[in-house]
Design an enzyme around this catalytic site. Structure first.
Site, PDB file in Angstrom:
ATOM      1  N   SER A   1       7.698  12.766 -27.724  1.00  0.00           N
ATOM      2  CA  SER A   1       8.864  12.585 -26.868  1.00  0.00           C
ATOM      3  C   SER A   1      10.061  12.149 -27.705  1.00  0.00           C
ATOM      4  CB  SER A   1       8.543  11.503 -25.826  1.00  0.00           C
ATOM      5  OG  SER A   1       9.692  11.180 -25.098  1.00  0.00           O
TER       6      SER A   1
ATOM      7  N   THR B   1      15.422  27.999 -18.714  1.00  0.00           N
ATOM      8  CA  THR B   1      16.333  28.104 -19.851  1.00  0.00           C
ATOM      9  C   THR B   1      16.208  26.867 -20.734  1.00  0.00           C
ATOM     10  OG1 THR B   1      17.823  29.484 -18.588  1.00  0.00           O
ATOM     11  CG2 THR B   1      18.774  28.379 -20.501  1.00  0.00           C
TER      12      THR B   1
ATOM     13  N   CYS C   1       4.067  -8.122 -11.734  1.00  0.00           N
ATOM     14  CA  CYS C   1       5.359  -8.237 -11.068  1.00  0.00           C
ATOM     15  C   CYS C   1       6.411  -7.337 -11.674  1.00  0.00           C
ATOM     16  CB  CYS C   1       5.846  -9.676 -11.110  1.00  0.00           C
ATOM     17  SG  CYS C   1       4.936 -10.686  -9.951  1.00  0.00           S
TER      18      CYS C   1
ATOM     19  N   ASN D   1       1.128   2.380 -26.501  1.00  0.00           N
ATOM     20  CA  ASN D   1       2.514   2.050 -26.158  1.00  0.00           C
ATOM     21  C   ASN D   1       2.721   0.573 -25.842  1.00  0.00           C
ATOM     22  OD1 ASN D   1       0.838   2.973 -23.946  1.00  0.00           O
ATOM     23  ND2 ASN D   1       2.610   2.654 -22.625  1.00  0.00           N
TER      24      ASN D   1
ATOM     25  N   HIS E   1      12.980  10.705 -27.092  1.00  0.00           N
ATOM     26  CA  HIS E   1      13.728   9.441 -26.935  1.00  0.00           C
ATOM     27  C   HIS E   1      12.997   8.233 -27.513  1.00  0.00           C
ATOM     28  CE1 HIS E   1      11.826   7.398 -23.357  1.00  0.00           C
ATOM     29  NE2 HIS E   1      11.266   8.595 -23.277  1.00  0.00           N
TER      30      HIS E   1
ATOM     31  N   GLN F   1       4.218   7.427 -29.214  1.00  0.00           N
ATOM     32  CA  GLN F   1       4.686   6.210 -29.901  1.00  0.00           C
ATOM     33  C   GLN F   1       4.611   6.346 -31.418  1.00  0.00           C
ATOM     34  OE1 GLN F   1       6.060   3.491 -28.497  1.00  0.00           O
ATOM     35  NE2 GLN F   1       5.774   4.205 -26.403  1.00  0.00           N
TER      36      GLN F   1
END
Lengths: 394, 123
Positions: free
Chosen positions: A198, A236, A323, A150, A200, A178
């Site tokens: 996945s 569901t 960071c 990824n 999305h 990916q």
């Protein structure tokens, strides 16, 4: 805005949006209800299962719908571990740069007494199938290796790794989050036993994914309750999300050749352009790489400030800097390919999408060059390096 | 919600007092590249007053903004006052920092302390 963070998430396709809205409005029945309005939802669900299965060369009954890639990774690994421990096999082979959905699940199993071997991913980010072979022991129950990384986009020789696992009689799982929708995958030909995806990441909705599990592999539930998904995943079904995923996947799969032909030259243009920045280095193999992935380290600067300034220029990207993660360590992926902390903090990931143009690429190149030069202009690290105090790493 | 306050972004985008003082009376450098933050402060001191201050920073947005704000808070101030600068004062002047970024303001305080120590040691 130039959206260059498609490895994080993608825009939903029009086909997925229209399928989803249509179903939310008109097909809200529960697929478990016996009246025809519920059964209509059931038909939609099973059609989606067929469509998803066809794309990866699986049978519909081998597809289990989940809430996404992380759940699929968790369930695949836990299931293989439970199968293994029944016959005293408590060793798992994986790699150092897997997604945290895999690594954290393995950590959990390690606390239960499983032994985990994390293979070296080498400087090029490529796992060697022969090293997978060497690492397999008599008590190995699972090999789990991601299809494409990824962060640095490197693609593994999954077919060769699958062949090794088949020959050694060990279950093989691949986190293909990916890769699905971007690369052609055939689970039978590549000897894949378990595969996670996945929606999305291929222009489908968030909160939906699937787990392919070769027939005969007994899955362990993560969610207990009703008998949905053959009793292996209660709750569901998210019918609109699942059908939208199938619509997005069919479309993405049909366009793989066209998208690859468009993306690879632009990717390589950006790689070449950023390579002109002194003391920079591409992360991961240049050739065996996702069509949309560019990942660089720039010495003497820090990634978060680079991202914020690129954001000001209308470019959305990401970094493996500490960071940006809220932790003290930079990306485990960059550390795994041998980048030291000092330069891993100065990383930039661009994951371009199909809508990118050559002009966008040139704008990205000139913007990154400008921002890196600006930040180096007041970096004490860069000043010392230029003054000959200490030596350049890149 | 934005990651940073507008003040932080302003000081990040337009850092004040960036650069080097060649004949500085005190220089302090803190942090390390391994952790992803290095700050270097240069002070010019005349008659007990910080007449000029410049900084160089390798680090994230809040590290750059904290350095910039710290220089503004001590510029033109007596050395005694500069010595009392706290990380809290830096963070407050920036309208706050996310919790996990508070160490950036600590680094700014420490960089100024280090520069003042260097100045004292040379006296």
């Amino acid at each position: 805005m130039i959206y260059a963070d498609n490895a994080a998430t993608t825009a939903m396709s029009e086909a997925a949006i229209s399928r989803m809205t249509e179903l939310i409005r008109d097909t809200y029945g529960n697929p478990s209800s016996l009246y025809s309005f519920g059964q209509k939802a059931k038909e939609v669900l099973e059609q989606a299962r067929e469509d998803v299965a066809a794309v990866i060369g699986a049978e519909p009954r081998e597809i289990l719908f989940t809430s996404g890639g992380s759940e699929a990774d968790n369930q695949a690994i836990i299931s293989a571990a439970r199968i293994g421990e029944k016959s005293g096999k408590k060793h798992i082979v994986s790699s150092a740069f897997e997604h945290h959905a895999v690594l954290h699940t393995l950590n959990k199993l390690a606390k239960e007494g499983f032994e985990i071997t994390l293979l070296d991913v080498h400087e090029d980010g490529i796992i060697r199938p022969e090293e997978v072979d060497k690492s397999i022991r008599n008590d190995t129950c699972l090999v789990t290796i991601m299809y494409a990384n990824n962060e640095i986009g490197t693609i593994q020789d999954i077919k060769a790794i699958g062949a090794v696992c088949k020959a050694r009689g060990v279950l093989f799982h691949t986190d293909a989050v990916q890769a699905v929708g971007h690369l052609k995958i055939d689970v039978k030909e590549e000897n894949i036993d378990l595969l996670s995806a996945s929606a999305h990441k291929f222009h489908g909705p968030k909160g939906v994914g699937f787990l392919y599990a070769r027939k005969g592999i007994r899955l362990t539930n993560l969610i207990e309750g009703g008998a949905q998904e053959k009793g292996k995943r209660a709750g569901t079904e998210n019918v609109p999300g699942i059908a939208a995923m199938a619509a997005a996947l069919k479309e993405a799969y049909a366009a793989i050749d066209v998208n690859t032909a468009h993306l690879v030259p632009i990717r390589d243009r950006i790689i070449a352009g950023l390579g002109e920045i002194p003391h920079s280095a591409l992360n991961g193999d240049a050739a065996s790489r996702l069509p949309g992935n560019i990942n660089y380290c720039f010495e003497g600067i820090e990634g978060e400030s680079l991202l914020l300034l690129l954001d000001d220029k209308g470019i959305a990207a990401s970094s493996g800097s500490a960071c940006t993660s809220g932790s003290l360590d930079p990306s485990h992926v960059l550390l795994a390919i041998g980048r030291v902390h000092d330069v891993a903090h100065g990383s930039l990931r661009l994951s371009i999408g199909e809508d990118i143009t050559e002009e966008d690429a040139d704008y990205i190149i000139s913007s990154v060059k400008e921002v890196v030069e600006y930040l180096r202009g007041f970096s004490p690290v860069w000043r010392d390096l230029v003054a000959g105090k200490g030596s350049f790493i890149l | 919600m934005a990651l940073y306050s507008e003040k932080v972004m302003d000081h990040f985008r337009h850092p004040r007092n960036v650069g080097v003082i060649e004949d500085a009376d005190g220089v302090g450098e803190v942090g390390n590249a391994k952790c992803g933050d290095i700050m270097k402060m240069y002070l010019k001191i005349e008659d007990g007053i910080v007449v000029d201050v410049k900084f160089e920073t390798f680090g994230c947005g809040s590290a750059i903004a904290s350095s910039s704000m710290a220089t503004e808070l001590i510029k033109g101030k007596p050395v005694e006052e500069a010595r009392k600068l706290t990380n809290k004062a830096v963070a407050e002047a920036l309208d706050g920092l996310p919790d996990y970024k508070m160490h950036c303001s600590v680094l700014a305080q420490e960089a100024i302390e280090a520069a003042l120590e260097d100045y004292e040691s040379k006296k």
